[in-house]
Design a protein around this motif. Structure first.
Motif, PDB file in Angstrom:
ATOM      1  N   PRO A   1      99.596   5.927  17.906  1.00  0.00           N
ATOM      2  CA  PRO A   1      98.855   5.948  16.645  1.00  0.00           C
ATOM      3  C   PRO A   1      98.456   7.388  16.313  1.00  0.00           C
ATOM      4  N   LEU A   2      98.732   7.814  15.112  1.00  0.00           N
ATOM      5  CA  LEU A   2      98.419   9.187  14.725  1.00  0.00           C
ATOM      6  C   LEU A   2      96.919   9.405  14.587  1.00  0.00           C
ATOM      7  N   ARG A   3      96.479  10.570  15.056  1.00  0.00           N
ATOM      8  CA  ARG A   3      95.093  11.017  14.847  1.00  0.00           C
ATOM      9  C   ARG A   3      95.185  12.299  14.022  1.00  0.00           C
ATOM     10  N   ILE A   4      94.662  12.265  12.808  1.00  0.00           N
ATOM     11  CA  ILE A   4      94.821  13.376  11.872  1.00  0.00           C
ATOM     12  C   ILE A   4      93.447  13.879  11.434  1.00  0.00           C
ATOM     13  N   ALA A   5      93.307  15.200  11.385  1.00  0.00           N
ATOM     14  CA  ALA A   5      92.106  15.840  10.829  1.00  0.00           C
ATOM     15  C   ALA A   5      92.430  16.386   9.453  1.00  0.00           C
ATOM     16  N   VAL A   6      91.526  16.186   8.518  1.00  0.00           N
ATOM     17  CA  VAL A   6      91.616  16.776   7.186  1.00  0.00           C
ATOM     18  C   VAL A   6      90.399  17.675   7.010  1.00  0.00           C
TER      19      VAL A   6
ATOM     20  N   THR B   1      98.666   2.386  11.667  1.00  0.00           N
ATOM     21  CA  THR B   1      97.838   2.642  12.849  1.00  0.00           C
ATOM     22  C   THR B   1      97.118   3.992  12.813  1.00  0.00           C
ATOM     23  N   ALA B   2      97.430   4.819  11.845  1.00  0.00           N
ATOM     24  CA  ALA B   2      96.830   6.163  11.800  1.00  0.00           C
ATOM     25  C   ALA B   2      95.338   6.089  11.499  1.00  0.00           C
ATOM     26  N   THR B   3      94.604   7.049  12.071  1.00  0.00           N
ATOM     27  CA  THR B   3      93.192   7.231  11.737  1.00  0.00           C
ATOM     28  C   THR B   3      92.989   8.686  11.305  1.00  0.00           C
ATOM     29  N   VAL B   4      92.005   8.884  10.438  1.00  0.00           N
ATOM     30  CA  VAL B   4      91.774  10.194   9.848  1.00  0.00           C
ATOM     31  C   VAL B   4      90.300  10.539   9.915  1.00  0.00           C
ATOM     32  N   ASP B   5      89.999  11.763  10.329  1.00  0.00           N
ATOM     33  CA  ASP B   5      88.643  12.315  10.221  1.00  0.00           C
ATOM     34  C   ASP B   5      88.668  13.415   9.168  1.00  0.00           C
ATOM     35  N   ILE B   6      87.800  13.287   8.155  1.00  0.00           N
ATOM     36  CA  ILE B   6      87.714  14.279   7.089  1.00  0.00           C
ATOM     37  C   ILE B   6      86.459  15.115   7.318  1.00  0.00           C
ATOM     38  N   PHE B   7      86.649  16.411   7.541  1.00  0.00           N
ATOM     39  CA  PHE B   7      85.538  17.331   7.784  1.00  0.00           C
ATOM     40  C   PHE B   7      85.199  18.091   6.492  1.00  0.00           C
ATOM     41  N   ASP B   8      83.944  18.381   6.323  1.00  0.00           N
ATOM     42  CA  ASP B   8      83.540  19.249   5.220  1.00  0.00           C
ATOM     43  C   ASP B   8      82.324  20.051   5.660  1.00  0.00           C
ATOM     44  N   ARG B   9      82.261  21.295   5.176  1.00  0.00           N
ATOM     45  CA  ARG B   9      81.106  22.135   5.528  1.00  0.00           C
ATOM     46  C   ARG B   9      79.845  21.697   4.802  1.00  0.00           C
TER      47      ARG B   9
ATOM     48  N   THR C   1      96.558  18.762  11.566  1.00  0.00           N
ATOM     49  CA  THR C   1      95.439  19.107  10.694  1.00  0.00           C
ATOM     50  C   THR C   1      95.977  19.406   9.302  1.00  0.00           C
ATOM     51  N   VAL C   2      95.330  18.840   8.303  1.00  0.00           N
ATOM     52  CA  VAL C   2      95.667  19.095   6.903  1.00  0.00           C
ATOM     53  C   VAL C   2      94.518  19.888   6.279  1.00  0.00           C
ATOM     54  N   VAL C   3      94.820  21.079   5.795  1.00  0.00           N
ATOM     55  CA  VAL C   3      93.810  21.922   5.154  1.00  0.00           C
ATOM     56  C   VAL C   3      93.754  21.571   3.673  1.00  0.00           C
ATOM     57  N   ALA C   4      92.559  21.238   3.195  1.00  0.00           N
ATOM     58  CA  ALA C   4      92.372  20.843   1.797  1.00  0.00           C
ATOM     59  C   ALA C   4      91.039  21.400   1.280  1.00  0.00           C
ATOM     60  N   THR C   5      90.828  22.680   1.523  1.00  0.00           N
ATOM     61  CA  THR C   5      89.525  23.278   1.213  1.00  0.00           C
ATOM     62  C   THR C   5      89.371  23.712  -0.235  1.00  0.00           C
ATOM     63  N   GLY C   6      90.429  23.593  -1.040  1.00  0.00           N
ATOM     64  CA  GLY C   6      90.286  23.828  -2.467  1.00  0.00           C
ATOM     65  C   GLY C   6      90.025  25.275  -2.832  1.00  0.00           C
ATOM     66  N   ALA C   7      89.349  25.445  -3.960  1.00  0.00           N
ATOM     67  CA  ALA C   7      89.018  26.773  -4.475  1.00  0.00           C
ATOM     68  C   ALA C   7      87.704  26.649  -5.228  1.00  0.00           C
ATOM     69  N   GLU C   8      86.704  27.413  -4.804  1.00  0.00           N
ATOM     70  CA  GLU C   8      85.415  27.298  -5.476  1.00  0.00           C
ATOM     71  C   GLU C   8      84.771  28.642  -5.793  1.00  0.00           C
ATOM     72  N   LYS C   9      85.452  29.733  -5.460  1.00  0.00           N
ATOM     73  CA  LYS C   9      84.925  31.047  -5.807  1.00  0.00           C
ATOM     74  C   LYS C   9      85.490  31.497  -7.151  1.00  0.00           C
ATOM     75  N   ASP C  10      84.868  32.520  -7.753  1.00  0.00           N
ATOM     76  CA  ASP C  10      85.314  33.039  -9.038  1.00  0.00           C
ATOM     77  C   ASP C  10      86.405  34.077  -8.867  1.00  0.00           C
ATOM     78  N   ARG C  11      87.451  33.951  -9.674  1.00  0.00           N
ATOM     79  CA  ARG C  11      88.468  34.991  -9.731  1.00  0.00           C
ATOM     80  C   ARG C  11      87.893  36.209 -10.448  1.00  0.00           C
ATOM     81  N   ALA C  12      88.277  37.390 -10.002  1.00  0.00           N
ATOM     82  CA  ALA C  12      87.742  38.626 -10.577  1.00  0.00           C
ATOM     83  C   ALA C  12      88.347  38.888 -11.953  1.00  0.00           C
ATOM     84  N   LEU C  13      87.619  39.648 -12.763  1.00  0.00           N
ATOM     85  CA  LEU C  13      88.106  40.117 -14.055  1.00  0.00           C
ATOM     86  C   LEU C  13      87.971  41.633 -14.054  1.00  0.00           C
ATOM     87  N   ASP C  14      89.081  42.310 -14.117  1.00  0.00           N
ATOM     88  CA  ASP C  14      89.097  43.758 -13.950  1.00  0.00           C
ATOM     89  C   ASP C  14      88.928  44.464 -15.299  1.00  0.00           C
ATOM     90  N   ILE C  15      87.674  44.548 -15.757  1.00  0.00           N
ATOM     91  CA  ILE C  15      87.354  45.326 -16.946  1.00  0.00           C
ATOM     92  C   ILE C  15      86.116  46.159 -16.639  1.00  0.00           C
TER      93      ILE C  15
END
Length: 451
Positions: free
Chosen positions: A4-9, A29-37, A96-110
């Motif tokens: 049975p697969l044991r997968i971390a996200v 049969t797979a089980t998954v643990d989803i972690f988040d900060r 392990t599957v990395v799914a941390t997304g994007a939550e910071k601001d992209r820079a603007l060069d002016i």
């Protein structure tokens, strides 16, 4: 595979949850643990979507059903690379599957973009959504504000800035945010799009919501309502583009209604510089012209706008994770069909990626589902290095030994009920708990009695 697969996200936003959903549907049969900060699930649905978007928040209902599966376990307040490291995950999980997304601001060069009074839209969204890791206060001192961008986030920020606080009181806006917005002296919000009305990225729904406030006049400045053959092609190809253009054209010819606040939409105006000495005192834009194919070029004509704050909504940006390859130029993890690639372009055994950190911060929920499906298909096709500690509770013992105050799915339901109960006496959908330690205390408190 005979085990049975044991997968971390890593990441409990939509991308991570959809990956878990695809996996348990594909494997009995797979089980998954989803972690988040964070102590809570749902990622940007909770901390990025504006609180006056109830229909978008309904996505949570579908995500709840996924997380409620007993083969999926949510473990919040666990920092990857801090509380659990890559080599430790390899002990407990086959992949392990990395799914941390994007939550910071992209820079603007002016020039001047870093002056006091200049902000990132993602940081502002985190504040008005009650993210536990941002300051409780926000400097809302400007009467006239500029928002740079033409996507859904830019529209959200402009709308939140323009509306009165009392209009938002029926939403799940945190108390500290309501109090601060109530004191805002804003009269005018200017949204600047460097491209034309046929190239905007927001949806017709988002656009109509701008005009829903009884206290805000939406004013479309007609000098930017221009089209070229590329614009007409975009309108013919995509129905929602034509709908947005029709709405904007109608607004451009109507008379202002004399409301206390105004939200101005400017097209074909690109940011050139933030003005001021000690802080923001204006924004300089360069008028653009269409080039025939829907793209633009500068005209050399500049306008200085009297604003005292600037918000840039030019995109989200992902962050690198410890011991995971990362392409800083694109802000993504290098991959092939979701398989993470090392510096030599070879797949890293047992390491996968999905969501915005895989493809960049573009696309809607449908794209995220398809993205997760591709990654899980790759995972299931591979010969995975087996975890050495396969007991499902071994990782919990590891976190306990580290004194990590992790939260669980039951704990989230406890916090969810608590927030809803806080809002009920005031006819509010919920009152969000903002401090991290308070969220943890409620989540890890006594199990609520069942009726």
């Amino acid at each position: 595979m005979d085990r049975p697969l044991r997968i971390a996200v890593v990441g409990a936003g939509p991308a991570g949850i959809y990956a878990a959903d695809h996996l348990i549907k594909a494997s009995e049969t797979a089980t998954v643990d989803i972690f988040d900060r964070l102590p809570t699930p749902y990622g940007l649905i909770r901390y990025g979507v504006a609180p006056d978007h109830p229909r978008i928040k309904e996505i949570v209902t579908a995500l709840f059903r996924v997380l409620d599966n007993p083969r999926i376990r949510f473990l919040g307040n666990v920092g990857y690379g801090v509380d659990v490291k890559a080599d430790e995950l390899r002990r407990f999980y086959d992949a392990t599957v990395v799914a941390t997304g994007a939550e910071k601001d992209r820079a603007l060069d002016i020039p001047g973009i870093d002056r006091p009074g200049s902000f990132g839209a993602a940081a502002f969204a985190s504040w008005y959504n009650g993210h536990p890791d941002v300051p409780r206060d926000w400097p809302l001192h400007a009467e006239k504000v500029a928002v740079i961008g033409a996507g859904n986030v830019a529209v959200d920020v402009a709308r939140i800035l323009a509306k009165t606080a009392d209009e938002l009181l029926g939403t799940e806006i945190p108390d500290n945010v309501y109090r601060r917005l109530r004191e805002s002296p804003v009269t005018d919000v200017h949204l600047f799009s460097r491209r034309g009305p046929a190239q905007v990225k927001f949806t017709p729904q988002e656009l109509r919501e701008l005009d829903s406030s009884p206290n805000v006049d939406v004013i479309v400045h007609p000098e930017g309502i221009e089209f070229d053959e590329g614009s007409y092609a975009a309108m013919r190809a995509t129905r929602h583009v034509k709908m947005c253009v029709d709405i904007l054209q109608n607004w451009a010819v109507r008379e202002p209604r004399g409301r206390a606040r105004r939200l101005h939409l400017h097209f074909l105006e690109a940011p050139a510089a933030v003005l001021g000495e000690e802080r923001v005192e204006g924004l300089r834009t360069e008028t653009q012209e269409l080039t025939g194919d829907g793209w633009i070029r500068g005209t050399g004509r500049f306008t200085d706008w009297d604003v005292q704050a600037v918000y840039r909504a030019v995109g989200y940006l992902s962050e690198a994770l410890p011991d995971v390859p990362f392409d800083a130029a694109s802000g993504t993890i290098p991959h092939r069909a979701g398989r993470v690639l090392d510096l030599d372009g070879e797949p890293v055994p047992g390491l996968y990626v999905t969501g915005w950190i895989k493809r960049g911060p573009v696309g809607l929920i449908g794209h995220t589902k398809g993205d997760a499906g591709e990654t899980i298909t790759s995972l299931l096709a591979d010969a995975l290095p087996p975890a050495t500690e396969r007991d499902r509770d071994a990782v919990l013992a590891h976190l306990d030994a580290r004194d990590v105050e992790y939260t669980t799915w039951v704990g989230w339901q406890r916090l969810d009920q608590h927030e809803i109960a806080l809002g009920a006496p005031h006819r509010r959908k919920r009152v969000k708990v903002v401090p991290r330690d308070e969220m943890i205390a409620v989540s890890r408190g006594p199990v609520p009695a069942r009726g």
